[in-house]
Design a protein around this motif. Structure first.
Motif, PDB file in Angstrom:
ATOM      1  N   HIS A   1      31.630 -41.747  42.736  1.00  0.00           N
ATOM      2  CA  HIS A   1      33.008 -41.951  43.191  1.00  0.00           C
ATOM      3  C   HIS A   1      33.399 -40.960  44.290  1.00  0.00           C
ATOM      4  O   HIS A   1      34.561 -40.577  44.397  1.00  0.00           O
ATOM      5  N   ALA A   2      32.409 -40.545  45.062  1.00  0.00           N
ATOM      6  CA  ALA A   2      32.697 -39.565  46.123  1.00  0.00           C
ATOM      7  C   ALA A   2      32.325 -40.117  47.494  1.00  0.00           C
ATOM      8  O   ALA A   2      31.924 -39.393  48.387  1.00  0.00           O
ATOM      9  N   GLY A   3      32.487 -41.419  47.639  1.00  0.00           N
ATOM     10  CA  GLY A   3      32.069 -42.081  48.878  1.00  0.00           C
ATOM     11  C   GLY A   3      32.992 -41.822  50.056  1.00  0.00           C
ATOM     12  O   GLY A   3      32.572 -41.925  51.205  1.00  0.00           O
ATOM     13  N   SER A   4      34.254 -41.505  49.782  1.00  0.00           N
ATOM     14  CA  SER A   4      35.205 -41.256  50.872  1.00  0.00           C
ATOM     15  C   SER A   4      36.278 -40.299  50.360  1.00  0.00           C
ATOM     16  O   SER A   4      36.416 -40.088  49.143  1.00  0.00           O
ATOM     17  N   ALA A   5      37.044 -39.763  51.305  1.00  0.00           N
ATOM     18  CA  ALA A   5      38.112 -38.845  50.914  1.00  0.00           C
ATOM     19  C   ALA A   5      39.123 -39.552  50.003  1.00  0.00           C
ATOM     20  O   ALA A   5      39.580 -38.984  49.006  1.00  0.00           O
ATOM     21  N   ASP A   6      39.434 -40.788  50.330  1.00  0.00           N
ATOM     22  CA  ASP A   6      40.399 -41.538  49.515  1.00  0.00           C
ATOM     23  C   ASP A   6      39.867 -41.745  48.095  1.00  0.00           C
ATOM     24  O   ASP A   6      40.612 -41.619  47.116  1.00  0.00           O
ATOM     25  N   GLU A   7      38.577 -42.073  48.029  1.00  0.00           N
ATOM     26  CA  GLU A   7      37.981 -42.301  46.706  1.00  0.00           C
ATOM     27  C   GLU A   7      37.986 -41.014  45.889  1.00  0.00           C
ATOM     28  O   GLU A   7      38.291 -41.028  44.692  1.00  0.00           O
TER      29      GLU A   7
ATOM     30  N   ARG B   1      40.065 -38.494  46.200  1.00  0.00           N
ATOM     31  CA  ARG B   1      41.463 -38.222  45.785  1.00  0.00           C
ATOM     32  C   ARG B   1      41.830 -39.054  44.571  1.00  0.00           C
ATOM     33  O   ARG B   1      42.463 -38.571  43.631  1.00  0.00           O
TER      34      ARG B   1
ATOM     35  N   GLN C   1      33.101 -33.810  49.275  1.00  0.00           N
ATOM     36  CA  GLN C   1      32.387 -34.660  50.249  1.00  0.00           C
ATOM     37  C   GLN C   1      31.098 -33.978  50.710  1.00  0.00           C
ATOM     38  O   GLN C   1      30.054 -34.595  50.804  1.00  0.00           O
ATOM     39  N   ARG C   2      31.206 -32.690  50.953  1.00  0.00           N
ATOM     40  CA  ARG C   2      30.034 -31.953  51.429  1.00  0.00           C
ATOM     41  C   ARG C   2      28.953 -31.879  50.355  1.00  0.00           C
ATOM     42  O   ARG C   2      27.773 -32.135  50.623  1.00  0.00           O
TER      43      ARG C   2
ATOM     44  N   LYS D   1      26.710 -34.942  49.581  1.00  0.00           N
ATOM     45  CA  LYS D   1      25.578 -35.209  50.479  1.00  0.00           C
ATOM     46  C   LYS D   1      24.356 -34.395  50.086  1.00  0.00           C
ATOM     47  O   LYS D   1      23.246 -34.651  50.559  1.00  0.00           O
TER      48      LYS D   1
END
Ligand code: FES
Ligand code: FES
Length: 195
Positions: free
Chosen positions: A160-166, A168, A189-190, A193
């Motif tokens: 569930h860390a695919g995007s900043a919105d996700e 949040r 996010q960092r 990866k």
């Protein structure tokens, strides 16, 4: 005759006071015995693995998982904020899944595997998310930080860390009173990866 009546009344009062005192002591001792029996009946030994080490912990049946960590095992890295499931400061991984440790009883987790902030690093090497929090300055007072990191680890593992919105959305249960959210999201996010 009046004198005899007075003596009789005095004796009666003395007898009454004596009987009452004996009764009170008896009740106190009885109460103490009852409390001891009740306490031992409520105490349970829970065996679980905490940060890779098998632990057997004697807890009261009403002890939360959070209090067991902090009070019984002295693992104070897991913080108590609201103690009612509203802030996420107490987040730990239970069998790999994130959970608010204030909302669950220790006795419910016989045989479980628990990871707290103290067990996240690999020896002296920090977990990538711990390192990312430092590198991106993702905290101010630090009170929420252990919970944020444990939740972030769970969030990444869940995919569930695919995007900043996700991030949040999936970390919305972790409150930061200092408002360090932008850097917390950047850290997750960092790290996503790298793990
Ligand atoms: S202390 Fe558990 S959610 Fe706030
Ligand atoms: S860094 Fe202060 S509450 Fe989050």
């Amino acid at each position: 005759m009046a004198e005899d009546a007075d003596i009789e009344a005095t004796l009666t009062r003395r007898q009454f006071v004596g009987a009452a005192a004996t009764s009170a002591v008896g009740l106190t001792i009885g109460g103490s015995d009852a409390n001891a029996a009740e306490q031992s009946a409520e105490t349970t030994t829970v065996s679980l693995t905490v940060n890779g080490t098998r632990r057997a912990v004697v807890v009261d049946g009403r002890t939360s998982l959070l209090d067991m960590l902090r009070e019984n095992l002295h693992l104070s890295g897991t913080h108590k904020g609201c103690d009612q499931g509203a802030c996420g400061a107490c987040t730990v991984l239970l069998d790999g899944r994130r959970i608010n440790s204030c909302l669950t009883l220790a006795v419910m987790h016989e045989g479980a595997e628990l990871t707290t902030i103290e067990g996240l690093a690999d020896g002296s090497k920090l977990h990538p998310l711990q390192q990312a929090f430092i590198d991106t300055d993702a905290f101010q007072c630090g009170y929420c930080t252990a919970g944020q990191i444990m939740s972030g680890v769970g969030c990444i593992r869940e995919g569930h860390a695919g995007s900043a919105d996700e991030i949040r959305e999936w970390m919305s249960g972790n409150i930061c009173r200092c408002g360090a959210y932008p850097n917390i999201v950047a850290s997750v996010q960092r790290a996503a990866k790298e793990v």
